[in-house]
Structures are given as C-alpha cells and as structure tokens.
Design an enzyme around this catalytic site. Sequence first.
Site, mmCIF file in Angstrom:
data_model
loop_
_atom_site.group_PDB
_atom_site.id
_atom_site.type_symbol
_atom_site.label_atom_id
_atom_site.label_comp_id
_atom_site.label_asym_id
_atom_site.label_seq_id
_atom_site.Cartn_x
_atom_site.Cartn_y
_atom_site.Cartn_z
ATOM 1 N N THR A 171 0.816 -1.216 0.000
ATOM 2 C CA THR A 171 0.000 0.000 0.000
ATOM 3 C C THR A 171 0.852 1.269 0.000
ATOM 4 O OG1 THR A 171 -0.162 -0.082 2.409
ATOM 5 C CG2 THR A 171 -1.960 -1.087 1.170
ATOM 6 N N HIS A 200 10.065 -0.888 2.052
ATOM 7 C CA HIS A 200 10.085 -1.112 3.505
ATOM 8 C C HIS A 200 9.988 -2.602 3.776
ATOM 9 C CE1 HIS A 200 5.874 -0.645 2.260
ATOM 10 N NE2 HIS A 200 5.571 -1.513 3.211
HETATM 11 P P1 5GP Z 1 2.501 -2.383 2.911
HETATM 12 O O1 5GP Z 1 1.032 -2.728 2.949
HETATM 13 O O2 5GP Z 1 2.793 -1.321 1.861
HETATM 14 O O3 5GP Z 1 3.404 -3.578 2.805
HETATM 15 O O4 5GP Z 1 2.831 -1.777 4.323
HETATM 16 C C1 5GP Z 1 2.524 -0.475 4.691
HETATM 17 C C2 5GP Z 1 2.325 -0.483 6.172
HETATM 18 O O5 5GP Z 1 2.373 0.842 6.639
HETATM 19 C C3 5GP Z 1 0.981 -1.076 6.618
HETATM 20 O O6 5GP Z 1 1.201 -2.197 7.458
HETATM 21 C C4 5GP Z 1 0.297 0.078 7.349
HETATM 22 O O7 5GP Z 1 -0.417 -0.333 8.500
HETATM 23 C C5 5GP Z 1 1.475 0.974 7.698
HETATM 24 N N1 5GP Z 1 1.120 2.390 7.780
HETATM 25 C C6 5GP Z 1 0.412 3.113 6.861
HETATM 26 N N2 5GP Z 1 0.286 4.389 7.265
HETATM 27 C C7 5GP Z 1 0.938 4.485 8.459
HETATM 28 C C8 5GP Z 1 1.152 5.575 9.370
HETATM 29 O O8 5GP Z 1 0.742 6.721 9.176
HETATM 30 N N3 5GP Z 1 1.870 5.275 10.510
HETATM 31 C C9 5GP Z 1 2.360 4.019 10.753
HETATM 32 N N4 5GP Z 1 3.040 3.851 11.898
HETATM 33 N N5 5GP Z 1 2.172 2.984 9.915
HETATM 34 C C10 5GP Z 1 1.463 3.216 8.789
#
Ligand code: 5GP
Length: 113
Positions: A93, A98
């Site tokens: 997302t 990361h």
């Molecule tokens: P992805 O889904 O891209 O692998 O991981 C993105 C992660 O970032 C998700 O687990 C989501 O919960 C986390 N995330 C998104 N926005 C924020 C935020 O504003 N603060 C924090 N601490 N985590 C976030």
Amino acid sequence: MCVFCKIIAGEIPSKKAYEDEDVLAIYDINPQAPVHIVFMPKEHLLTCADDIRPENAEIIGKIFAAISKVAKDLGLKDGYRIINNCGAAAGQTVMHIHFHLLAGKADMSERMV
Ligand code: 5GP
Ligand code: ZN
C-alpha cells in the site's frame, strides 16, 4: 510526498523503534503481530524489493543490520519474520521500500501481513 516520506519529515507522528542517518523504523499503525515494526530507508529511492540492484547494497545492508539490532534489543529470541510486499497485488500500500518485522505470534506459519 508518500506517507513514509511524511513520517520521515516529521509531518506525521510515529512511534520510532530505531533511527540512524539513513534508516528509520516505526511501529506499524495497524499491527498484525505482537511486534510489528516497519524498516525503511530515509531516502525514497526504491519502491519494493524487486527494484533492488547491486548499487543499492549499502542501504539494504544497513536496513537489515538495523533489523538484526532491533530484534536483539527487543529480545526476539524465538525468531521473527521479515516481509516485503512487492506490488499492490501482493498487498503493498505504500510505494516506498520497507520491510516488515513481525514477531510474537505462537503460530509463525500463518500469513502475518
Ligand atoms: P505495505 O502494505 O505497503 O506492505 O505496508 C505499509 C504499512 O504501513 C501497513 O502495514 C500500514 O499499516 C502501515 N502504515 C500506513 N500508514 C501508516 C502511518 O501513518 N503510521 C504508521 N506507523 N504505519 C502506517
Ligand atoms: Zn517516500
């Protein structure tokens, strides 16, 4: 600016787990395990693991060294999982590379993020 760049810039608050000149680690806002920390480079230079090339070795190495340090500092002696979701279809997302560090679930075999 992406959400992680806003966090790095201090525009969005976060709970930091680790920080140095090049790497930031924050506690995930929506934790999928008792310990759920997200490690990222401070520079928005790659989208996901699929973009990694030999010239990125230094920053990727620094991120993994930070993961290892945090895991040790938190006493994650029962093991942990590192996940990189690459692409929206895989659940990504935030398009700023990361790595999720997940630990503390009794059953580590199930999908965690
Ligand atoms: P992805 O889904 O891209 O692998 O991981 C993105 C992660 O970032 C998700 O687990 C989501 O919960 C986390 N995330 C998104 N926005 C924020 C935020 O504003 N603060 C924090 N601490 N985590 C976030
Ligand atoms: Zn970014």
